[in-house]
Enzyme design. Structure first.
Site, PDB file in Angstrom:
ATOM      1  N   GLY A 135       0.816  -1.214   0.000  1.00 55.99           N
ATOM      2  CA  GLY A 135       0.000   0.000   0.000  1.00 55.99           C
ATOM      3  C   GLY A 135       0.849   1.263   0.000  1.00 55.99           C
ATOM      4  O   GLY A 135       0.472   2.272   0.571  1.00 55.99           O
ATOM      5  N   GLY A 136       2.005   1.153  -0.656  1.00 60.43           N
ATOM      6  CA  GLY A 136       2.832   2.347  -0.863  1.00 60.43           C
ATOM      7  C   GLY A 136       3.285   3.022   0.416  1.00 60.43           C
ATOM      8  O   GLY A 136       3.493   4.236   0.428  1.00 60.43           O
ATOM      9  N   SER A 179       4.393  -5.757  -2.770  1.00 63.17           N
ATOM     10  CA  SER A 179       4.532  -4.339  -3.105  1.00 63.17           C
ATOM     11  C   SER A 179       5.379  -3.627  -2.025  1.00 63.17           C
ATOM     12  O   SER A 179       6.488  -4.071  -1.757  1.00 63.17           O
ATOM     13  CB  SER A 179       3.132  -3.725  -3.264  1.00 63.17           C
ATOM     14  OG  SER A 179       3.208  -2.509  -3.935  1.00 63.17           O
TER      15      SER A 179
END
Ligand code: NAG
Ligand code: NAG
Ligand code: NAG
Ligand code: NAG
Length: 601
Positions: free
Chosen positions: A134-135, A213
C-alpha cells in the site's frame, strides 16, 4: 430430581467441552490470550483454525510516542480477549483500494492464525509473517485473512499493522522525529513473534517473512537490517524489490514534506522546531486530510509529492540500498552478508506495468486506450526519464535509445502495440529490472538459497481495474492465490459472492504448497514434493518458475531489460555527461584565449 441433576451435569460438561473446543486459549509469557475457532473450506476440504486477532505488540504510538520508535506493549493485566481486529493505522482513501473499516492512531496490532493440525515437526509449526503493501501509506493486516493458507499449508500465519505515511516515516534528521517508525514497528512485531510464538505452537526458529509491493520492499529492507539476526530465516518478496523507484524513498530526510503539512495546517514554519511542534499537536485526522486533499485535488502525482517513505536515517537504513546493490559487485558490507544469509524467494507478475494505467485516466475507458507515437515519444519516455533522473538533464541520446528499445520495429506506429510497449516499459523499470538485480546480488555467493518466480496468468477477476487487452497478471494479482482466495468479495469486488474458476484454485493450491514448503524447509520443493521441481536461481543458469494454468521452468528472466536499465542506460548517461563536460571545457578555453573581437591567440 436426581435424574434432572445428572442430566444438567452432563449438559454442563457438554457445554464445557463445547466451549473448550470453541474458545482456544494460550498461556503466553505476557499473560493469557483467548481467541476463537473458525472453519474454512478450500477445494472441498474443511479445516479448523484458531485465530487470535488484534493483539497489541507495541504501546499506542500516540502523544509523546508519536514520531518515536515503538515501545513493547508488555504484559497484559488480565486475560486478553483477542477476537476482534484492532484499528488500522490512519490513512487516506485511494481509488480502487479497499477502504479500512476502522482506523485510529492506536493501531499497532498483530493477528495470528493457528492450524488445528499437528505440526510437521516436533519443534512446532513453521511461522509466516506477512507485511502488507500500500505504498507505505495505506493498508493493514485485516484484509489478508490467513486462515486458508494456514490450513492448507499447515503453518502459523501472522499479519500486522505498522505505521504509515507521515506518522510512520517523518524524518527531520533529529531525535524529535528520526524516521522509519513503520519499519521499526515491523521489527518489534518480529521480536514479539520470536518471544511469544511458542505459546501458540509456533517454532521461533522457522519464521519466514513475506510481503507484497511496499510490503515486499519492507521484507527486503528487513533482510538488510542485521539487528534482525535470529528473528527469521527466509524471505519472500512479491512484486517489490529494493531499488523500485518510489517517491520520497531513500532520501536523507523528508523535511520538505513535513513543511508542506505544517504550512497547509497554517502553522509557522520558520524553524524546524515550529514544524515538529505543529505536527506533534495536529490530530491524526488532520494529517490524513492533507494527503487526501492533495490527492483529491491533484491526483496521485500530488499525493506522491506529499508522500513519506523509508529514509536513510543512519540507524535502520545506514546506506542507500540502491547504491549497496550497485556496489555489491565489488564490496560486501555487514548488511549484504545478512541479506545473503536469509533464503530468498523473489518474483513479479506478468504485466506489473499495467498498474500505471490507472494514472492515465478513467478506468472505464482503458479498454479503448490507444497510445500514439507522439505520446510515447514526448510524454511517456521523457516522463519516465524525469522520474528516474529528476532534474538532471539527460542527453537526447538516452531518449532515442529508449524509444528504440520500446518500439516494435515491425509495427512501429500501431497505437495498440504502443500501449503494450508502454506497460512493458513501466513493468521493466518499476518491477522486472529491480527484481532481477536483487536476485542476482543475492545469489552471487556460494551457499545462498535463491528462487525466482514470474506469476503470469490473467485472472478471471484481477484485483485492480484491468483493460481487456492486457494479457497477463497485474500488480497484486498473485495475492488471491497466495491466500487461497480467502477474502471478502464485497470489500474487493463489491459483489456478495465469488468463486474463482477451478484452474485458479488449482494454481492457488500449488502456490500455497510452494510458499509453505519454503517456510518449513527453506526449499519450495520440500517436504511436499508432488510439485514441478523449482530450480534454484543461479547466476549462470538463471532458472525460474513460471506460474500459469500449467507451471513451467524457464531461464534468463528479464535479462535484456535488466541489462538495459542497470548497465546500458547508466553507461550512456555517464558517457554523454562526460561528452558534455568536455565540450563545455573546450568552449571555455576558446573564450579565454580569444579576445572580444573574435581574434584568437
Ligand atoms: C491545503 O492544500 C489544499 C490543496 O490540497 C489547498 O486547497 C489549500 O488551500 C491548502 N491550505 C493552506 C492553508 O495552504
Ligand atoms: C558477482 O561477484 C563477482 C565478484 O565479487 C563480480 O565480479 C560479479 O560482477 C558479480 N556478479 C553480479 C551479477 O553481481
Ligand atoms: C527541480 O526543478 C524545479 C523547477 O525548476 C525546482 O523547483 C526543484 O527544486 C528542482 N528539484 C531538485 C531536486 O533539484
Ligand atoms: C457496488 O455495487 C452496487 C450495486 O451494483 C452499486 O450501486 C454501488 O455503487 C457499488 N459501489 C461501489 C463503491 O462501487
Amino acid at each position: 430430581m436426581a435424574h434432572f441433576v445428572k442430566g444438567l451435569t452432563i449438559f454442563l460438561i457438554l457445554i464445557n467441552q463445547y466451549q473448550s473446543a470453541e474458545v482456544p486459549s494460550v498461556a503466553s509469557k505476557l499473560g493469557s490470550i483467548t481467541g476463537e475457532t473458525k472453519s474454512v473450506t478450500f477445494q472441498g476440504n474443511k479445516y479448523q483454525v484458531d485465530r487470535y486477532l488484534g493483539i497489541p505488540y507495541a504501546k499506542p504510538p500516540t502523544g509523546d510516542l508519536r514520531f518515536q520508535p515503538p515501545q513493547p506493549f508488555g504484559p497484559f493485566s488480565e486475560t486478553y480477549n483477542a477476537v476482534d481486529f484492532g484499528a488500522s493505522c490512519p490513512q487516506p482513501i485511494y481509488p480502487f483500494m479497499p477502504v479500512e473499516k476502522k482506523t485510529d492512531e492506536d493501531c499497532l496490532f498483530l493477528n495470528i492464525y493457528v492450524p488445528r493440525q499437528k505440526p510437521d515437526e516436533p519443534s512446532g509449526h513453521a511461522v509466516m509473517f506477512f507485511i502488507h503493501g500500500g505504498g507505505f501509506s495505506i493498508g493493514s493486516g485485516v484484509i489478508y485473512d490467513g486462515a486458508v493458507l494456514s490450513s492448507v499449508g499447515n503453518v502459523i500465519i501472522v499479519t500486522i499493522n505498522y505505521r504509515l505515511g507521515l506518522l510512520g516515516f517523518l524524518d527531520i534528521g533529529n531525535e524529535k522525529a528520526s524516521g522509519n517508525f513503520g519499519l521499526l514497528d515491523q521489527h518489534l512485531a518480529l521480536q514479539w513473534v520470536n518471544e511469544n510464538i511458542d505459546a501458540f505452537g509456533g517454532d521461533k526458529d522457522r519464521v519466514t517473512i513475506f510481503g507484497e509491493s511496499a510490503g515486499s520492499m519492507s521484507v527486503a529492507m528487513q533482510m538488510l537490517y542485521p539487528s534482525n539476526k535470529g528473528l527469521f530465516r527466509n524471505g519472500i518478496t512479491q512484486s517489490g524489490a529494493l531499488s523500485l523507484p518510489f517517491p520520497g524513498l531513500y532520501v536523507e530526510n523528508n523535511i520538505d514534506a513535513a513543511k508542506y503539512y505544517a504550512k497547509n495546517m497554517s502553522c509557522t514554519v520558520d524553524t524546524l522546531a515550529d514544524v515538529i511542534n505543529c505536527l506533534k499537536e495536529a490530530s491524526h485526522e488532520n494529517i490524513i486530510r492533507i494527503v487526501q486533499d492533495a490527492m483529491d485535488s491533484g491526483g496521485m502525482d500530488a499525493a506522491y509529492s506529499v508522500s513519506t517513505a523509508p529514509t536513510i536515517d543512519g540507524k535502520f537504513i545506514r546506506h542507500s540500498p540502491e547504491e549497496m546493490l550497485q556496489k555489491a559487485e565489488t564490496e560486501t558490507c555487514e548488511e549484504l552478508k545478512f541479506f545473503r544469509s536469509i533464503r530468498l524467494m523473489n518474483g513479479v507478475n506478468g504485466n506489473e506495468g499495467a498498474s500505471a494505467l490507472l494514472m492515465l485516466g478513467d478506468a472505464e475507458n482503458l479498454d479503448d486506450l490507444e497510445i500514439t507515437r507522439e505520446q510515447m515519444n514526448t510524454e511517456h519516455i521523457p516522463g519516465t526519464l524525469a522520474f528516474l533522473y529528476g532534474n538532471k538533464t539527460v542527453s537526447d541520446v538516452v531518449n532515442q535509445l529508449m524509444i528504440s528499445e520500446y518500439t516494435d520495429w515491425e509495427n512501429p506506429d500501431d497505437p495498440k502495440r504502443l500501449r503494450e510497449q508502454m506497460i512493458n516499459l513501466y513493468g521493466d523499470i518499476y518491477f522486472n529490472a529491480p527484481c532481477v538485480e536483487m536476485s542476482r546480488v543475492h545469489a552471487n555467493e556460494t551457499d545462498v538459497e535463491s528462487y525466482v518466480y514470474n506469476f503470469l496468468p490473467r485472472l478471471d477477476k484481477p484485483l485492480l481495474p484491468l483493460p481487456k487487452w492486457v494479457k497477463y497478471a497485474n500488480h497484486g494479482d498473485e495475492l488471491g492465490p497466495v491466500f487461497g482466495y480467502n477474502f471478502d468479495p464485497q470489500v474487493l469486488f463489491n459483489i456478495s459472492e465469488y468463486t474463482p474458476p477451478e484452474w485458479e484454485l488449482d494454481l492457488s493450491n500449488r502456490i500455497m504448497k510452494y510458499w509453505t514448503n519454503f517456510a518449513k524447509t527453506g526449499d519450495p520443493n520440500k517436504p511436499d514434493s508432488k510439485l514441478l521441481a523449482w530450480p534454484k536461481y543461479e547466476l549462470d543458469s538463471q532458472s525460474y518458475i513460471k506460474f500459469n494454468r500449467e507451471d513451467s521452468i524457464d531461464q534468463y528472466f528479464s535479462a535484456r531489460p535488466t541489462e538495459f536499465w542497470k548497465k546500458i542506460v547508466p553507461a550512456v548517461i555517464d558517457a554523454t555527461e562526460h561528452a558534455q563536460t568536455v565540450t563545455e571545457q573546450f568552449g571555455k578555453k576558446e573564450e579565454q584565449t580569444c579576445d572580444k573581437d573574435g581574434n584568437c591567440g
